[in-house]
Enzyme design. Structure first.
Site, mmCIF file in Angstrom:
data_model
loop_
_atom_site.group_PDB
_atom_site.id
_atom_site.type_symbol
_atom_site.label_atom_id
_atom_site.label_comp_id
_atom_site.label_asym_id
_atom_site.label_seq_id
_atom_site.Cartn_x
_atom_site.Cartn_y
_atom_site.Cartn_z
ATOM 1 N N CYS A 123 60.863 -32.708 26.406
ATOM 2 C CA CYS A 123 60.153 -31.482 26.006
ATOM 3 C C CYS A 123 59.262 -30.969 27.145
ATOM 4 O O CYS A 123 59.129 -29.755 27.331
ATOM 5 C CB CYS A 123 59.282 -31.732 24.773
ATOM 6 S SG CYS A 123 60.155 -31.693 23.203
ATOM 7 N N CYS A 231 56.289 -30.422 20.040
ATOM 8 C CA CYS A 231 56.954 -30.528 21.340
ATOM 9 C C CYS A 231 55.967 -30.469 22.504
ATOM 10 O O CYS A 231 56.368 -30.649 23.652
ATOM 11 C CB CYS A 231 57.977 -29.417 21.485
ATOM 12 S SG CYS A 231 57.312 -27.793 21.148
HETATM 13 FE FE1 SF4 Z 1 64.590 -32.139 24.589
HETATM 14 FE FE2 SF4 Z 1 62.450 -31.504 23.159
HETATM 15 FE FE3 SF4 Z 1 64.649 -29.996 22.982
HETATM 16 FE FE4 SF4 Z 1 64.655 -32.430 21.909
HETATM 17 S S1 SF4 Z 1 63.340 -30.708 21.272
HETATM 18 S S2 SF4 Z 1 66.281 -31.567 23.254
HETATM 19 S S3 SF4 Z 1 63.354 -33.569 23.315
HETATM 20 S S4 SF4 Z 1 63.382 -30.228 24.784
#
Ligand code: SF4
Length: 235
Positions: A123, A231
């Site tokens: 994230c 996030c």
């Molecule tokens: Fe990556 Fe966060 Fe998207 Fe999940 S929510 S794919 S951890 S950016």
């Protein structure tokens, strides 16, 4: 619209705190009108394209308003379709932010499925950093956060200070319930993500989002089975 002035970070913080108190009971449109009058083009809406409610509200007080969308590379096709439909039919300027690395480049550097092994880092790379860079040209940003979505969002101010980015953060529908959102969508024919009709209550990246079960809060389908609930954009 009133004339906008240049604000220092200290000014912005004071403005945010005062507006948060004064606008606590104000309707969403009034909160957005304050933001549009105060910041003009230095104000934007961020949208996950779960629905276009805040973008719709903002376009009524600031036609052509910038609507910032983070394309993490992991979105459902329905989310990208909602983004494209919003850009095509609404009086807004959709701006798509992308991370520095493609998913393939991230996989090569960090190994595949970083979202399963270290979602906070994933994230940070794919959401937090791109948004930080994308918001540089703005003094204030609007979100669709609501107090009823989860315990972690229960204290969301309608206007607050975002110390991480040194910006004013406007949450015009913080006091709304899901029923208020549904009523607004029905009344104005606002675009929504088709996944909301398919058991999803909150729509994020595909690998980290599942349908919610009866009785779960709206964000229970995000990072299910993990302690993670946000996030990093809003905490
Ligand atoms: Fe990556 Fe966060 Fe998207 Fe999940 S929510 S794919 S951890 S950016």
């Amino acid at each position: 619209m009133t004339e906008q002035v240049q604000h220092t970070a200290k000014d912005l913080e004071e403005l945010a705190e005062r507006a948060g108190r004064e606008l606590e009971d104000a309707p969403a449109l009034e909160i957005l009108r304050w933001a549009a009058d105060t910041f003009g083009p230095r104000f934007c809406v961020t949208s996950s394209m779960e629905d276009a409610v805040v973008a719709h509200l903002a376009s009524r007080v600031l036609p052509g308003v910038d609507v910032v969308f983070l394309d993490t590379g992991y979105h459902f096709p329905e989310t990208i379709g909602t983004r494209d439909a919003v850009a095509a039919v609404m009086d807004v300027n959709v701006i798509t932010l992308t991370p520095r690395r493609t998913v393939a480049e991230q996989d090569a550097e960090y190994g595949p499925k970083l979202h399963d092994r270290d979602p906070d880092l994933c994230c940070a790379l794919r959401k937090v950093k791109p948004l930080e860079e994308g918001l540089r040209g703005y003094d204030a940003w609007a979100t669709g956060l609501r107090r009823d979505e989860s315990p972690t969002r229960a204290g969301t101010p309608v206007v607050g200070w975002d110390p991480k980015r040194a910006k004013v953060k406007v949450s015009p529908i913080a006091r709304w319930t899901q029923a208020d959102v549904d009523a607004y969508v029905d009344e104005h024919g606002v675009l929504t993500n088709p996944l909301l009709m398919d058991g999803y209550a909150s729509v994020g990246c595909a690998p980290c989002t599942r349908r919610v079960l009866e009785g779960e809060d709206a964000r229970a389908g995000r990072w299910a089975g993990r302690a993670k609930t946000e996030c990093g954009l809003h905490g």
